[in-house]
Motif scaffolding. Structure first.
Motif, short mmCIF file in Angstrom:
data_model
loop_
_atom_site.label_atom_id
_atom_site.label_comp_id
_atom_site.label_asym_id
_atom_site.label_seq_id
_atom_site.Cartn_x
_atom_site.Cartn_y
_atom_site.Cartn_z
N ASP A 1 39.00 44.05 45.37
CA ASP A 1 40.12 43.94 46.30
C ASP A 1 41.26 44.78 45.76
N LYS A 2 41.44 45.97 46.34
CA LYS A 2 42.47 46.90 45.87
C LYS A 2 43.87 46.29 45.96
N ASP A 3 44.17 45.60 47.05
CA ASP A 3 45.50 45.03 47.22
C ASP A 3 45.80 43.97 46.15
N GLU A 4 44.80 43.16 45.87
CA GLU A 4 44.97 42.13 44.83
C GLU A 4 45.12 42.79 43.45
N LYS B 1 51.14 45.38 39.33
CA LYS B 1 52.60 45.43 39.51
C LYS B 1 53.30 44.35 38.68
N LYS B 2 52.73 43.16 38.67
CA LYS B 2 53.35 42.08 37.88
C LYS B 2 53.44 42.47 36.40
N LYS C 1 50.78 32.44 33.95
CA LYS C 1 51.87 32.08 33.03
C LYS C 1 52.71 33.29 32.65
N GLY C 2 52.38 34.45 33.22
CA GLY C 2 53.21 35.63 33.03
C GLY C 2 52.81 36.56 31.91
N LEU C 3 51.64 36.38 31.31
CA LEU C 3 51.22 37.27 30.22
C LEU C 3 50.79 38.61 30.80
N PRO C 4 51.50 39.70 30.48
CA PRO C 4 51.18 40.99 31.11
C PRO C 4 49.80 41.51 30.75
N ASP C 5 49.31 41.26 29.55
CA ASP C 5 47.96 41.69 29.17
C ASP C 5 46.93 41.10 30.14
N ALA C 6 47.10 39.80 30.43
CA ALA C 6 46.17 39.10 31.33
C ALA C 6 46.36 39.56 32.76
N GLN C 7 47.60 39.79 33.17
CA GLN C 7 47.84 40.28 34.53
C GLN C 7 47.16 41.62 34.74
N CYS C 8 47.26 42.48 33.74
CA CYS C 8 46.63 43.80 33.83
C CYS C 8 45.10 43.67 33.88
N MET C 9 44.54 42.82 33.03
CA MET C 9 43.08 42.65 33.04
C MET C 9 42.60 42.02 34.35
N LEU C 10 43.39 41.10 34.89
CA LEU C 10 43.02 40.52 36.17
C LEU C 10 43.07 41.60 37.26
N GLY C 11 44.06 42.46 37.19
CA GLY C 11 44.12 43.59 38.11
C GLY C 11 42.90 44.49 37.97
N LEU C 12 42.48 44.72 36.74
CA LEU C 12 41.30 45.54 36.49
C LEU C 12 40.04 44.87 37.05
N CYS C 13 39.95 43.56 36.89
CA CYS C 13 38.81 42.83 37.44
C CYS C 13 38.75 43.00 38.96
N TYR C 14 39.91 42.88 39.62
CA TYR C 14 39.94 43.07 41.07
C TYR C 14 39.63 44.51 41.45
N GLU D 1 52.65 49.24 29.84
CA GLU D 1 52.27 50.62 30.14
C GLU D 1 50.85 50.77 30.71
N PRO D 2 49.84 50.07 30.18
CA PRO D 2 48.50 50.21 30.77
C PRO D 2 48.48 49.85 32.27
N ALA D 3 49.30 48.89 32.66
CA ALA D 3 49.37 48.51 34.08
C ALA D 3 50.03 49.61 34.90
N ARG D 4 51.05 50.22 34.34
CA ARG D 4 51.70 51.34 35.04
C ARG D 4 50.70 52.47 35.27
N ASN D 5 49.92 52.76 34.24
CA ASN D 5 48.92 53.82 34.35
C ASN D 5 47.85 53.47 35.39
N ALA D 6 47.43 52.22 35.40
CA ALA D 6 46.43 51.77 36.37
C ALA D 6 46.96 51.89 37.80
N LEU D 7 48.23 51.55 37.98
CA LEU D 7 48.84 51.66 39.31
C LEU D 7 48.85 53.10 39.79
#
Length: 188
Positions: free
Chosen positions: A161-164, A170-171, A139-152, A178-184
């Motif tokens: 899965d690094k690509d996932e 990125k989303k 649904k586009g919530l960046p907090d959740a997108q970042c946490m899902l990225g962290l889970c992957y 910002e936490p997603a930018r740092n993770a990237l």
């Protein structure tokens, strides 16, 4: 000088009209309007137009939450989760987050995912956390997108899965999270 003067004028007008807004929220809240009860709860939680009173915020959030007003359910859950205005009770927090999540509210889904990820008020379960994160992330919530990225990236509840992970980071980063930018930066 002129800009500073105009800022002060706008601020004064905003505060005086805000006091009137609080009175209007109270009138509607006392008539049972869930949105007004929620807004009045926020005023008490933040001390906006009224004296800061977290316990009174909980009172108004509860009235709205019991009418299935999802934003109030989320805020009431946060109060229980953090012990703000009421004794900390992680199980009660989960109850309110779940009610909002079951209405499809992304922040409720994300916070319920956090409870499962961290074992707050429920048995720790990364698979269940991922389920709720994904619903909110879709649904586009960046907090959740970042946490899902962290889970992957960590293999929590999903196959690592690094690509996932990069895809979800990125989303979130595209929304300025910002936490997603740092993770990237760490992954690339």
């Amino acid at each position: 000088m002129y800009k500073k003067f105009m800022f002060v004028i706008v601020l004064i007008l905003s505060l005086s009209s805000f006091a009137g807004q609080v009175a209007e929220y109270r009138k509607l809240a006392e008539q049972g309007n869930a949105a007004a009860q929620y807004m009045l709860g926020m005023c008490y939680e933040d001390g906006a137009g009224v004296a800061k009173d977290p316990a009174e915020a909980v009172n108004w959030y509860r009235k709205a939450a019991e009418q299935d007003f999802a934003p109030a359910q989320i805020n009431l859950g946060q109060c229980y989760n953090n012990g703000n205005g009421i004794a900390e009770d992680k199980v009660e927090a989960v109850k309110w987050f779940r009610k909002a999540a079951e209405q499809g509210k992304p922040m409720g889904e994300f916070l319920l995912g956090q409870c499962y990820r961290k074992g707050w008020g429920v048995a720790q379960d990364n698979n269940e956390a991922v389920k709720w994160y994904r619903q909110a992330a879709d649904k586009g919530l960046p907090d959740a997108q970042c946490m899902l990225g962290l889970c992957y990236s960590q293999g929590w509840g999903v196959t690592q899965d690094k690509d996932e992970a990069i895809k979800w980071f990125k989303k979130a980063a595209e929304q300025g999270y910002e936490p997603a930018r740092n993770a990237l930066k760490k992954l690339q």
